[in-house]
Write an enzyme that holds these catalytic residues in place. Sequence first.
Site, PDB file in Angstrom:
ATOM      1  N   GLU A 113      -5.350  -8.546   1.037  1.00  0.00           N
ATOM      2  CA  GLU A 113      -6.020  -8.199   2.301  1.00  0.00           C
ATOM      3  C   GLU A 113      -7.492  -7.954   2.040  1.00  0.00           C
ATOM      4  OE1 GLU A 113      -4.498  -4.853   4.538  1.00  0.00           O
ATOM      5  OE2 GLU A 113      -2.437  -5.549   4.286  1.00  0.00           O
ATOM      6  N   GLU A 144       0.795  -1.224   0.000  1.00  0.00           N
ATOM      7  CA  GLU A 144       0.000   0.000   0.000  1.00  0.00           C
ATOM      8  C   GLU A 144       0.832   1.281   0.000  1.00  0.00           C
ATOM      9  OE1 GLU A 144      -2.894  -0.059   3.142  1.00  0.00           O
ATOM     10  OE2 GLU A 144      -3.987  -1.713   2.261  1.00  0.00           O
TER      11      GLU A 144
HETATM   12  C1  PNW Z   1      -4.287  -1.595   5.579  1.00  0.00           C
HETATM   13  N1  PNW Z   1      -7.266   4.120   4.929  1.00  0.00           N
HETATM   14  O1  PNW Z   1      -4.215  -0.319   6.116  1.00  0.00           O
HETATM   15  C2  PNW Z   1      -2.960  -2.209   5.967  1.00  0.00           C
HETATM   16  O2  PNW Z   1      -2.259  -2.847   4.940  1.00  0.00           O
HETATM   17  C3  PNW Z   1      -3.025  -3.056   7.197  1.00  0.00           C
HETATM   18  O3  PNW Z   1      -1.774  -3.038   7.828  1.00  0.00           O
HETATM   19  C4  PNW Z   1      -4.148  -2.579   8.085  1.00  0.00           C
HETATM   20  O4  PNW Z   1      -4.147  -3.191   9.336  1.00  0.00           O
HETATM   21  C5  PNW Z   1      -5.441  -2.831   7.348  1.00  0.00           C
HETATM   22  O5  PNW Z   1      -5.431  -2.224   6.058  1.00  0.00           O
HETATM   23  C6  PNW Z   1      -6.690  -2.373   8.083  1.00  0.00           C
HETATM   24  O6  PNW Z   1      -6.685  -0.988   8.242  1.00  0.00           O
HETATM   25  C7  PNW Z   1      -5.027   0.729   5.785  1.00  0.00           C
HETATM   26  O7  PNW Z   1      -7.297   5.050   5.772  1.00  0.00           O
HETATM   27  C8  PNW Z   1      -5.084   1.771   6.682  1.00  0.00           C
HETATM   28  O8  PNW Z   1      -7.896   4.192   3.850  1.00  0.00           O
HETATM   29  C9  PNW Z   1      -5.819   2.893   6.405  1.00  0.00           C
HETATM   30  C10 PNW Z   1      -6.510   2.971   5.204  1.00  0.00           C
HETATM   31  C11 PNW Z   1      -6.444   1.935   4.288  1.00  0.00           C
HETATM   32  C12 PNW Z   1      -5.696   0.804   4.580  1.00  0.00           C
END
Ligand code: PNW
Length: 460
Positions: free
Chosen positions: A366, A172
Amino acid sequence: TSAQPARAGITFPDGFIWGAATASYQIEGAVREDGRGPSIWDTFSRTPGKVYAGHTGDVACDHYHRYAEDVALMADLGLASYRFSVAWPRIRPDGTGPVNIKGLDFYDRLTDELLGKGIDPVVTLYHWDLPQTLEDRGGWTSRATAEAFAEYAEVVYRRLGDRVATWTTLNEPWCSAYLGYGSGIHAPGVRNPAAALSAVHHLLLGHGLATQALRAAGARQISITLNPCEVSPLDPANPADRDAARLIDGLANRIFLDPLLRGRYPADVLEHISRLTDLAYIQEGDLEIINQPIDVLGINFYNPSYVSAKPGAPGSPDYPGSEGIAFRPPVGPVTDMNWQIEPAGLTRLLTRLHRDYPGTPLMITENGAAYPDGPSDSGEVADLRRIEYVDGHLRACHDALAAGVDLRGYFLWSLMDNFEWAEGYRKRFGIVHVDYTTQQRVLKDSAKWYREVIRRNGLE
Ligand code: PNW
């Protein structure tokens, strides 16, 4: 006509990969052990006000010491594959410079434990724990970080490459760049649109340089994981809303996908961001480095987005230059992250990627849901809502397969409850419950359900 059952049984293709995912800083703990250096998440989480209730990854799930128990859980679930990340500051505590053999030893033990149980390791090289020393020199706003990343990638490959087939460079990069350097809600907490955009480029460059290094060293399967924003115009009949969706698609998705898979930045995105940065960080030859062939594209999906044109709207701090665009608040059911639940968004995303970027196999790296569930008095964790969430998204994957999308597998986020970044431990994504006082693991009902999904390669 007789009423159809709401949900029919479905079967996935032979060889469809069933997995679960985690990331180093979110589960390992042991942040001062065996020569690990500090990362930007150590610094950020210890800065008051940045993470919920001052939580840090100091102990997390103590996976660094309990990895064998955790791999036994994975085997019990029947996972074919496990996606984990390597902590750069365990391997090179200062980002460059001497290699810390004890750090490599840990991932060596973990890999052998997995293989001994018949579980295929899928390694992510960067899931956000940048060595603090590199951040002190500019982090992802600096070209040197991309070069250091490629060197680090090769060091890890030299130790694990004989046993690990699938290598993911970055997780990401949208989050690393825009949340880390744009809105500052993630480490390193910088708030500067121009910095975020140069971070985008240096992350892509780091991916390209690492891919070249891994390929030269003999890596077989190379991928990158993106979290595309599945964005639609709130009113599809309104041209201004369609333009708003196109702009967000450009800033969130095409800014990564086009350099990676077509070897160029999209012209509309370059024009848009040139109001925020002089683009001087893009050097001749960079796009060729970024546009290395990859073997699979990892996709993380949680929720769709809807946007409209709204003159005067401040825009989202997560998207540089999104003034005048409004994100609709979630409608209908949401998870504990307040993320809208709409599985059809995943089908739309997968079919769109297959159409616009043909020839690259896709993998869900994921997907999952946070809910504040815990054990009842009898010790069960009845997380029916998580089961429904995953069931719906697996059906969405199956719909995409039926539409001809080359989707190779599904990794559930997450194997176990863990440190949810700025939310600390209060958001629980696991199918395994973790008691952070005792470190006891308990299979939630969703884990038992997922075990059956894997066993029958489909849904009832
Ligand atoms: C992803 N947003 O994080 C990550 O790859 C993981 O480590 C995380 O635990 C999981 O998704 C759940 O959040 C994100 O704000 C964090 O859009 C924030 C965002 C998207 C993905």
